[in-house]
Design a protein around this motif. Structure first.
Motif, PDB file in Angstrom:
ATOM      1  N   HIS A  78      32.574  16.686  20.522  1.00  0.00           N
ATOM      2  CA  HIS A  78      33.705  15.773  20.617  1.00  0.00           C
ATOM      3  C   HIS A  78      33.201  14.337  20.464  1.00  0.00           C
ATOM      4  CE1 HIS A  78      35.270  19.387  22.517  1.00  0.00           C
ATOM      5  NE2 HIS A  78      36.487  18.872  22.555  1.00  0.00           N
ATOM      6  N   PHE A  79      34.074  13.493  19.958  1.00  0.00           N
ATOM      7  CA  PHE A  79      33.795  12.054  19.890  1.00  0.00           C
ATOM      8  C   PHE A  79      35.027  11.312  20.364  1.00  0.00           C
ATOM      9  CE2 PHE A  79      33.984   8.029  17.357  1.00  0.00           C
ATOM     10  CZ  PHE A  79      32.951   7.372  18.021  1.00  0.00           C
ATOM     11  N   ARG A  80      34.835  10.459  21.361  1.00  0.00           N
ATOM     12  CA  ARG A  80      35.946   9.647  21.861  1.00  0.00           C
ATOM     13  C   ARG A  80      35.806   8.221  21.361  1.00  0.00           C
ATOM     14  NH1 ARG A  80      36.686   6.074  26.113  1.00  0.00           N
ATOM     15  NH2 ARG A  80      34.776   6.678  27.188  1.00  0.00           N
ATOM     16  N   THR A  81      36.916   7.692  20.853  1.00  0.00           N
ATOM     17  CA  THR A  81      36.962   6.291  20.496  1.00  0.00           C
ATOM     18  C   THR A  81      38.343   5.763  20.850  1.00  0.00           C
ATOM     19  OG1 THR A  81      36.474   4.666  18.779  1.00  0.00           O
ATOM     20  CG2 THR A  81      37.744   6.611  18.110  1.00  0.00           C
ATOM     21  N   SER A  82      38.561   4.483  20.604  1.00  0.00           N
ATOM     22  CA  SER A  82      39.876   3.899  20.872  1.00  0.00           C
ATOM     23  C   SER A  82      40.479   3.408  19.567  1.00  0.00           C
ATOM     24  CB  SER A  82      39.766   2.744  21.875  1.00  0.00           C
ATOM     25  OG  SER A  82      38.913   1.722  21.402  1.00  0.00           O
ATOM     26  N   ILE A  83      41.771   3.172  19.612  1.00  0.00           N
ATOM     27  CA  ILE A  83      42.472   2.490  18.530  1.00  0.00           C
ATOM     28  C   ILE A  83      42.685   1.059  18.991  1.00  0.00           C
ATOM     29  CG2 ILE A  83      44.655   2.339  17.278  1.00  0.00           C
ATOM     30  CD1 ILE A  83      44.803   5.384  17.408  1.00  0.00           C
ATOM     31  N   LEU A  89      48.915  -2.952  14.693  1.00  0.00           N
ATOM     32  CA  LEU A  89      50.223  -3.521  14.384  1.00  0.00           C
ATOM     33  C   LEU A  89      50.072  -4.913  13.773  1.00  0.00           C
ATOM     34  CD1 LEU A  89      52.117  -2.594  17.692  1.00  0.00           C
ATOM     35  CD2 LEU A  89      52.029  -1.258  15.576  1.00  0.00           C
ATOM     36  N   ILE A  90      51.018  -5.281  12.956  1.00  0.00           N
ATOM     37  CA  ILE A  90      51.070  -6.664  12.472  1.00  0.00           C
ATOM     38  C   ILE A  90      52.203  -7.427  13.149  1.00  0.00           C
ATOM     39  CG2 ILE A  90      49.971  -6.255  10.234  1.00  0.00           C
ATOM     40  CD1 ILE A  90      52.726  -6.057   8.976  1.00  0.00           C
ATOM     41  N   ALA A 102      45.821   1.426   9.903  1.00  0.00           N
ATOM     42  CA  ALA A 102      46.279   2.766  10.272  1.00  0.00           C
ATOM     43  C   ALA A 102      45.657   3.824   9.370  1.00  0.00           C
ATOM     44  CB  ALA A 102      47.806   2.842  10.216  1.00  0.00           C
ATOM     45  N   LEU A 103      45.527   3.516   8.091  1.00  0.00           N
ATOM     46  CA  LEU A 103      44.890   4.453   7.161  1.00  0.00           C
ATOM     47  C   LEU A 103      43.427   4.650   7.532  1.00  0.00           C
ATOM     48  CD1 LEU A 103      44.926   6.196   4.597  1.00  0.00           C
ATOM     49  CD2 LEU A 103      44.432   4.110   3.280  1.00  0.00           C
ATOM     50  N   TYR A 104      42.755   3.568   7.900  1.00  0.00           N
ATOM     51  CA  TYR A 104      41.364   3.683   8.356  1.00  0.00           C
ATOM     52  C   TYR A 104      41.263   4.628   9.547  1.00  0.00           C
ATOM     53  CZ  TYR A 104      37.816   2.265  11.755  1.00  0.00           C
ATOM     54  OH  TYR A 104      36.860   2.269  12.751  1.00  0.00           O
ATOM     55  N   GLU A 157      53.229   9.294  16.099  1.00  0.00           N
ATOM     56  CA  GLU A 157      53.910   9.716  14.873  1.00  0.00           C
ATOM     57  C   GLU A 157      52.918   9.951  13.743  1.00  0.00           C
ATOM     58  OE1 GLU A 157      56.689   6.603  14.140  1.00  0.00           O
ATOM     59  OE2 GLU A 157      58.145   7.307  15.635  1.00  0.00           O
ATOM     60  N   ARG A 158      51.856   9.146  13.706  1.00  0.00           N
ATOM     61  CA  ARG A 158      50.871   9.246  12.616  1.00  0.00           C
ATOM     62  C   ARG A 158      49.807  10.320  12.882  1.00  0.00           C
ATOM     63  NH1 ARG A 158      51.041   4.677   8.932  1.00  0.00           N
ATOM     64  NH2 ARG A 158      53.057   3.705   9.329  1.00  0.00           N
ATOM     65  N   LEU A 159      49.451  10.513  14.144  1.00  0.00           N
ATOM     66  CA  LEU A 159      48.295  11.364  14.459  1.00  0.00           C
ATOM     67  C   LEU A 159      48.633  12.592  15.304  1.00  0.00           C
ATOM     68  CD1 LEU A 159      45.664   8.582  15.324  1.00  0.00           C
ATOM     69  CD2 LEU A 159      45.887   9.845  13.179  1.00  0.00           C
ATOM     70  N   GLY A 160      49.894  12.734  15.654  1.00  0.00           N
ATOM     71  CA  GLY A 160      50.276  13.816  16.556  1.00  0.00           C
ATOM     72  C   GLY A 160      50.005  15.213  16.030  1.00  0.00           C
ATOM     73  N   ASP A 161      49.900  15.342  14.714  1.00  0.00           N
ATOM     74  CA  ASP A 161      49.644  16.657  14.130  1.00  0.00           C
ATOM     75  C   ASP A 161      48.166  17.029  14.136  1.00  0.00           C
ATOM     76  OD1 ASP A 161      49.014  14.659  12.290  1.00  0.00           O
ATOM     77  OD2 ASP A 161      49.436  15.940  10.554  1.00  0.00           O
TER      78      ASP A 161
END
Length: 469
Positions: A78-83, A89-90, A102-104, A157-161
């Motif tokens: 596992h690797f934990r990081t933050s957003i 957001l802009i 977000a794409l990154y 919404e972007r990463l929930g899947d």
């Protein structure tokens, strides 16, 4: 006892962590996307060791594929990081996503998964947008709680899947403790009531985001879980005498139960309310907010454990002209003969793992939890290079070994601990200390364009993950 007596469960997490601001750098960051950390660095550049800060950090944003390759080589599960909220957001008021950043983030998550590494995502690791700090007072404001929930929804919404491990905060107590309780970080304001409000609002924000997570049914869709990463200060009294025991209980109340109790049990200790009223430091809350905290407790918690906290009863009276500080009830205690990490100034006492693990079992319903950070920072590690240029960090191997021993002992005794995450995957920037103390399995050579190389501990950890004993 020796390492050979270990039994590491086959599904036990053996991973590592880094945060966004400590690794990414500012590449591609827009002028208005400063975080609180960026603001502090710009305002107080001189207090950061050798002037290094988050501007370049390890340049993970441009080198994440290279770094994830090293993670795969080591075998991290596992690797934990933050957003970085300030970059995701802009427009913070309306939660308009920065598509480039977000794409990154999506690419990082996909790259981890493609390499067999489970991503663990934290929504805030000190990356509060500077705009929200300067305009609304940061986490002093309930409105910022609303905006954090909007931000969390965009990320889900972007990463929930794809993401199955979600965390609201890493060490939510730390920034305001340094800012408003101890007044050693920008803006250097000793204001205990503000400290308490930040603490409450972050707990409320966690509950609100847990509610959002449940409403989105991410657990049903992917088996995902949501929690928070806390840094309990494992507290020991100087003696068995009642006055020292009471000092330890007060320290524990303000620095541990302040977050553990509402996150896991859904309520604050009555004694905390009593002391807040006594010292006129009560946070503002509504019954509706308390009900949200009561209803939406976390699925699990990560705990960051590094060193013990030893206290004794106060030896002298309190200056009533000074704003209240929990040290009203205790003084630090320096244990004679303690083993030290001289570079960081922290005591080395691996038994904290066992004692905290049993507490999770006995006082917190044996909730699922894991070690989210544990590690050893050492200065000037280049002096330990061998002829092949590999840093011989045997001290780190010993540190991890001793702490894992006590953790696994608790697991054998029934504590519901699911893993161990090392801080850190690579050397990285720390608040003020910058690159002074190195924590990584992977070395970052600042003199050679941040060249990466595995330390001896990385090869050792690789073997540990492979053999599990």
């Amino acid at each position: 006892m020796h390492k050979k007596e270990w039994t590491i469960p086959p599904d036990f997490i053996l991973g590592a962590a880094l945060s966004a601001w400590q690794s990414e750098g500012w590449s591609g960051k827009k002028d208005h996307q400063d975080s609180y950390i960026d603001l502090w660095y710009k305002e107080n550049h001189h207090v950061w060791h050798d002037g290094y800060g988050p501007a370049v950090a390890t340049d993970f944003k441009n080198r994440y594929q290279e770094d994830i390759g090293y993670m795969k080589t080591i075998g991290l599960t596992h690797f934990r990081t933050s957003i970085n909220w300030s970059r995701y957001l802009i427009d913070y008021e309306n939660a308009v996503v920065d598509e480039e950043y977000a794409l990154y983030i999506e690419n990082v998550v996909d790259e981890l998964i493609a390499n067999g590494i489970e991503p663990m995502i934290c929504l805030e690791h000190y990356e509060l947008p500077a705009y929200l700090f300067e305009r609304y007072g940061g986490w002093e404001s309930k409105y910022v709680v609303d905006l954090f929930e909007k931000y969390a929804e965009k990320v889900m919404e972007r990463l929930g899947d794809r993401v199955k491990h979600w965390f609201t905060f890493n060490e939510p107590i730390v920034p305001q403790t340094r800012m408003y309780l101890d007044a050693i970080r920008y803006p250097f304001e000793q204001n205990t009531k503000k400290w308490m409000q930040w603490n409450f609002n972050k707990t409320l924000a966690t509950a609100r985001v847990v509610k959002l997570f449940r409403e989105k049914k991410l657990a049903e869709q992917t088996g995902a879980k949501i929690g928070v990463i806390l840094n309990p200060e494992v507290t020991y009294a100087r003696s068995t005498a009642p006055h020292d025991q009471e000092a330890a209980e007060k320290h524990d109340l303000f620095f541990n139960r302040m977050y553990l109790d509402p996150a896991i049990k859904g309520e604050y200790p009555q004694e905390l309310y009593d002391l807040m009223h006594k010292h006129d430091i009560a946070f503002q809350f509504t019954e509706e907010e308390l009900n949200i905290i009561r209803t939406y407790t976390v699925d699990y918690v990560g705990l960051n454990l590094y060193f013990p906290h030893r206290v004794q009863a106060r030896m002298n009276g309190w200056n009533e002209q000074v704003p209240f500080h929990p040290r009203y009830y205790y003084d630090p205690f320096e244990l004679p003969g303690k083993k030290m990490n001289p570079y960081r100034g922290w005591e080395i006492y691996p038994r904290i793992m066992y004692d905290m693990a049993l507490r999770m079992k006995e006082e917190y319903g044996n909730i699922e939890w894991f070690i989210a950070e544990n590690g050893m920072g050492v200065e000037n590690e280049q002096r330990f290079q061998n002829e092949e240029g590999v840093i011989q960090d045997d001290y780190r191997i010993e540190f991890i070994t001793d702490h894992l021993f006590w953790l696994l002992k608790a697991v054998r005794e029934g504590s519901n601990c699911k893993g161990y995450m090392l801080w850190a995957f690579s050397d990285n920037v720390s608040p003020m200390n910058a690159f002074k103390n190195r924590y990584g399995l992977v070395s970052i050579n600042l003199e050679r364009n941040r060249e990466r190389s595995l330390k001896k501990s990385a090869y050792w950890f690789q073997e540990l993950i492979k053999t599990r004993n």
